[in-house]
Scaffold this motif. Structure first.
Motif, PDB file in Angstrom:
ATOM      1  N   GLY A 164      88.876  73.416 -19.909  1.00  0.00           N
ATOM      2  CA  GLY A 164      88.135  71.851 -20.123  1.00  0.00           C
ATOM      3  C   GLY A 164      86.431  72.142 -20.402  1.00  0.00           C
ATOM      4  N   GLN A 165      86.242  73.470 -19.998  1.00  0.00           N
ATOM      5  CA  GLN A 165      84.649  73.436 -20.032  1.00  0.00           C
ATOM      6  C   GLN A 165      84.284  73.925 -21.456  1.00  0.00           C
ATOM      7  N   VAL A 166      83.335  73.526 -21.923  1.00  0.00           N
ATOM      8  CA  VAL A 166      83.075  73.897 -23.461  1.00  0.00           C
ATOM      9  C   VAL A 166      81.927  74.962 -23.478  1.00  0.00           C
ATOM     10  N   ILE A 167      82.182  75.699 -24.485  1.00  0.00           N
ATOM     11  CA  ILE A 167      81.529  76.820 -25.012  1.00  0.00           C
ATOM     12  C   ILE A 167      80.808  76.543 -26.378  1.00  0.00           C
ATOM     13  N   HIS A 168      79.416  76.707 -26.426  1.00  0.00           N
ATOM     14  CA  HIS A 168      78.572  76.444 -27.481  1.00  0.00           C
ATOM     15  C   HIS A 168      78.362  77.671 -28.277  1.00  0.00           C
ATOM     16  N   GLU A 169      78.378  77.512 -29.808  1.00  0.00           N
ATOM     17  CA  GLU A 169      78.006  78.604 -30.638  1.00  0.00           C
ATOM     18  C   GLU A 169      77.411  77.896 -31.880  1.00  0.00           C
ATOM     19  N   ASP A 170      75.928  78.007 -31.890  1.00  0.00           N
ATOM     20  CA  ASP A 170      75.091  77.242 -32.844  1.00  0.00           C
ATOM     21  C   ASP A 170      75.557  75.679 -32.590  1.00  0.00           C
ATOM     22  N   THR A 171      75.792  75.082 -33.667  1.00  0.00           N
ATOM     23  CA  THR A 171      76.223  73.656 -33.514  1.00  0.00           C
ATOM     24  C   THR A 171      77.551  73.315 -33.364  1.00  0.00           C
ATOM     25  N   SER A 172      78.383  74.374 -33.149  1.00  0.00           N
ATOM     26  CA  SER A 172      79.739  74.011 -32.968  1.00  0.00           C
ATOM     27  C   SER A 172      80.136  74.152 -31.456  1.00  0.00           C
ATOM     28  N   ASN A 173      81.150  73.330 -30.883  1.00  0.00           N
ATOM     29  CA  ASN A 173      81.488  73.295 -29.590  1.00  0.00           C
ATOM     30  C   ASN A 173      83.005  73.655 -29.361  1.00  0.00           C
TER      31      ASN A 173
END
Length: 789
Positions: free
Chosen positions: A569-578
């Motif tokens: 359920g945790q979120v990993i961010h890459e630039d503007t994407s989640n």
């Protein structure tokens, strides 16, 4: 004088046929083994010597920081080559090229076939040595869609046509290319191997993102000028990429072509000096050891025959022969026998070279026209003759003529002690080799059979060519309809190799200043189940990929790095994407088979045009040949423009242990040869002992001694020597193998039973060798023996 020497030597050899044969044959085996190893070593140390500029050629490598270490990769950004040449003094030329694994489809007339090649800048022709047999380097890449091929490829494409310049081939059923040159085939000991070369601009046109300084996906070759200071160039190169891409976290180094093959081992971004050079050193040492074992046989058998030649020495001394003259005579005999052994060894090598080439996966030849090989054979003749004949010559020439002619017993205590010492040395080495062979085999099997985190059995992999990605759902259903396929999936990288890397990933609680490289792979939803990668938390991707386009699955290593109780359920961010984490896989081994897995993210892809690899799992208990036939029929029907080409994953996995498997195979061969050579000497000594104790055996037999008792009497002294050898060999083998195992992160624990088994094996082999002569002497007629005495 030479004529008399020759006659005397030949007469001596014929008079003692058994011992002469054992001497020459034992020495020949040792020389043949040494010769084959030296051919292999020569091939290894001369890697890339075909390139005249080898000493000035370097590859640019990038060091990437992972969680707790630096990893070193070949991949570099596209703009690097031109910028280096323009801005760093001392760089004479640069070349961009791909990794040589571009296995593309070629259509020539009505024929279609795959061929692997490289896209490269035209500077490659001046930097690497590639003689043209048709065409020339100047005109090779004048037009964009040009193709330079090797002689073998020309024959593969066009048969026996003599001139192929100007002919056209179609690549991947898309673009016509014109053959503009044919180059000589590369020797097998060349790092850069390819069937074709095409202009790098073609590759750049197909992948315009290569202009990005942070897109590391090509290789960069550098040529330094003759006056360049390598330290100065390396210093300027270190932070070269960071200056142009501030967000980059890589640092670059130069890697000499001299080290590409033998010293490709890096630890935390630094060259360790290890690699295949360790095998070169090890096999060179083994070669000299085996040759020395053969020389020991000669010394033992020559000194053991001392009493037989004592009267000859006495008569010669009485007739005026001085010690120096006798030494010359005996050394001459040794050199002559060494020469016969070398000739025999050449014949043996000619016979076994094809098998050795198959074993070592090389194409070696004796090449007796090579002056270096001739000089080497001459050197081995002299070395063996001098080493093997030195002690016997000094020993035999020192006999007192008065003692000899009076029939007094010679004092042979020192000679007997030396003979026993040499036997102990022989078997000590042999037992060390036996133990080493077993442990090497155990270590390789340990790594190959360790928990991989996926199931490599019954799994095939193929390139996703043509419209396979676009039509995947239909192909998958057709594969299921065959009844032999359990599952199928697409991915952008093979499971056992690395993937794309990025340092742009962040998550809650991650240090903003921390840059960590994380591998990533784009997959279809079936990939994990097809490959047998286990989910240990959360779930797998949904069957409908459109519902999981923002979902990701991470591996256990990355989950631990995130330092959370529950990452689901945790979120990993890459630039503007989640991206939301929906599952965690058990760590699986990929890339470095001996290292720990790096952090990894799986992305679920909704469209499959990206995919370049198709996995198909065959159902258990299905006949592989029948299954492949059915799978091939589906692929040919659904992708008719491309021939069906596949690999079994377990075969690909085994290829990753090619060097280790070679060491294992050769060590078994060398251990066997060491035992054979040692046993030849033991056989000769046992025969001599039985002959010398003929009278004693006859008397004991008349007095009622049994055959078993007599055989034991003759054998026990030798068995004691082998036992002493075992005691000496055990600590030596443990020390050597313990040091060798330290090179592996995943290693076995050395078991005590290996030493016991090796000692018992050596004992049994020695006992069998001795028993033949002992039983032969024990069953002989005592009356005949006593009458002869």
């Amino acid at each position: 004088m030479f004529k008399n020497f020759f006659k005397t030597t030949v007469r001596t050899l014929l008079k003692n046929k058994t011992y002469s044969f054992l001497n020459i044959f034992g020495l020949a085996i040792g020389i043949a083994c040494t010769g084959l190893i030296f051919l292999w070593v020569e091939n290894e140390v001369n890697y890339d010597n075909v390139n005249a500029k080898k000493d000035r050629l370097y590859m640019v490598l990038n060091n990437w920081p992972f969680a707790e270490h630096y990893s070193t990769y070949e991949s570099t950004p596209g703009p690097l080559a031109a910028a280096m040449k323009a801005e760093i003094p001392g760089i004479a030329n640069t070349c961009r090229y791909t990794d040589g694994q571009n296995n593309l489809l070629f259509k020539i007339g009505d024929k279609s076939m795959y061929a692997g090649g490289t896209y490269a800048d035209s500077s490659v022709f001046s930097m690497l040595t590639m003689p043209f047999v048709q065409g020339n380097a100047k005109d090779a890449f004048r037009q964009l869609y040009s193709l330079v091929i090797t002689e073998k490829t020309a024959k593969k494409f066009f048969g026996n046509e003599k001139n192929v310049i100007g002919k056209t081939v179609k690549i991947d059923n898309k673009q016509d290319y014109v053959i503009t040159g044919v180059i000589k085939d590369f020797p097998d000991n060349t790092s850069l191997q390819f069937e074709w070369l095409a202009p790098f601009e073609v590759h750049f046109k197909q992948n315009p993102w290569l202009s990005n300084w942070q897109a590391n996906s090509i290789l960069t070759l550098v040529e330094l000028d003759g006056k360049a200071n390598i330290a100065s160039v390396s210093k300027q190169l270190h932070g070269f990429i960071k200056k142009r891409a501030p967000n980059s976290i890589v640092s670059s180094i130069l890697f000499s072509m001299n080290d590409w093959h033998l010293r490709w081992d890096f630890e935390n971004g630094k060259q360790t000096g290890k690699g295949r050079i360790q095998y070169v050193h090890m096999f060179t040492l083994i070669a000299w050891i085996i040759l020395f074992l053969a020389c020991i046989n000669f010394m033992n058998l020559a000194t053991s025959r001392s009493e037989k030649r004592a009267r000859e020495v006495g008569v010669r001394k009485v007739l005026g022969s001085g010690k120096n003259r006798l030494i010359t005579q005996f050394m001459g005999e040794a050199l002559f026998m060494s020469l016969l052994a070398v000739i025999t060894a050449i014949i043996i090598m000619m016979l076994v070279l094809p098998a050795f080439n198959t074993l070592s996966e090389k194409d070696l030849s004796l090449d007796l026209n090579n002056p270096v090989h001739i000089l080497s054979l001459f050197a081995i003749t002299v070395i063996c003759g001098v080493v093997a004949g030195s002690y016997p010559s000094l020993y035999l020439s020192s006999f007192n003529p008065v003692f000899v002619l009076k029939g007094l017993k010679l004092k042979s205590g020192s000679a007997g002690f030396i003979r026993k010492g040499l036997v102990v040395l022989q078997f000590t080495i042999s037992i060390v080799l036996i133990i080493s062979t077993v442990i090497i085999y155990q270590q390789i099997q340990h790594v190959k059979n360790r928990e991989l985190g996926y199931n490599k059995d019954n799994l095939i992999v193929m390139d996703a060519t043509g419209d396979m990605g676009k039509n995947f759902n239909g192909i998958k259903q057709h594969l299921f309809n065959t009844g032999v396929v359990e599952n199928a999936a697409l991915t952008d990288h093979e499971t056992i190799y690395g993937g794309n890397n990025s340092d742009d990933y962040t998550w809650k609680g991650k240090d903003a200043s921390s840059k960590i490289i994380i591998s990533n792979r784009g997959v279809s939803p079936e990939l994990l189940s097809t490959c047998g990668i286990k989910i240990i938390q959360g779930r797998d991707f949904n069957a409908d990929p459109s519902t999981d386009t923002t979902s990701i699955i991470i591996n256990e290593t990355l989950a631990k790095m995130m330092n959370m109780q529950n990452v689901i359920g945790q979120v990993i961010h890459e630039d503007t994407s989640n991206y939301k984490i929906v599952g965690v896989t058990q760590d699986f081994v990929y890339g470095d088979m001996y290292g720990k897995p790096d952090p990894l993210i799986f992305f679920c892809q909704n469209h499959y045009e990206y995919a370049n690899t198709l996995y198909v799992r065959i159902k258990n208990q299905r006949d592989p040949e029948q299954a492949i036939a059915k799978i091939g029929a589906v692929i040919k029907k659904d992708n008719p423009a491309y021939p069906f080409d596949y690999k079994f994953v377990d075969d690909e996995f085994n290829r990753m242990f090619q060097s280790e498997m070679l060491v294992s195979k050769l060590s078994r061969v060398f251990a066997a040869l060491a035992i054979i050579i040692s046993c030849l000497g033991l056989f000769g000594l046992a025969a001599y002992t039985a002959e010398r104790r003929t009278k004693e055996i006859g008397i004991r037999k008349v007095l009622g001694a049994s055959v078993a008792g007599l055989a034991g009497l003759l054998s026990k002294d030798f068995i004691k020597l082998v036992f002493v050898s075992s005691v000496l060999a055990f600590p030596l083998a443990w020390y050597a193998m313990n040091a060798w195992l330290q090179n592996y992160a995943y290693r076995i624990t050395i078991s005590w039973w290996v030493f016991v088994a090796a000692g018992v094996t050596a004992m049994l082999i020695a006992l069998i060798t001795i028993s033949f002569q002992a039983i032969k002497a024990a069953v002989s007629n005592p009356v005949k023996n006593l009458r002869t005495e």
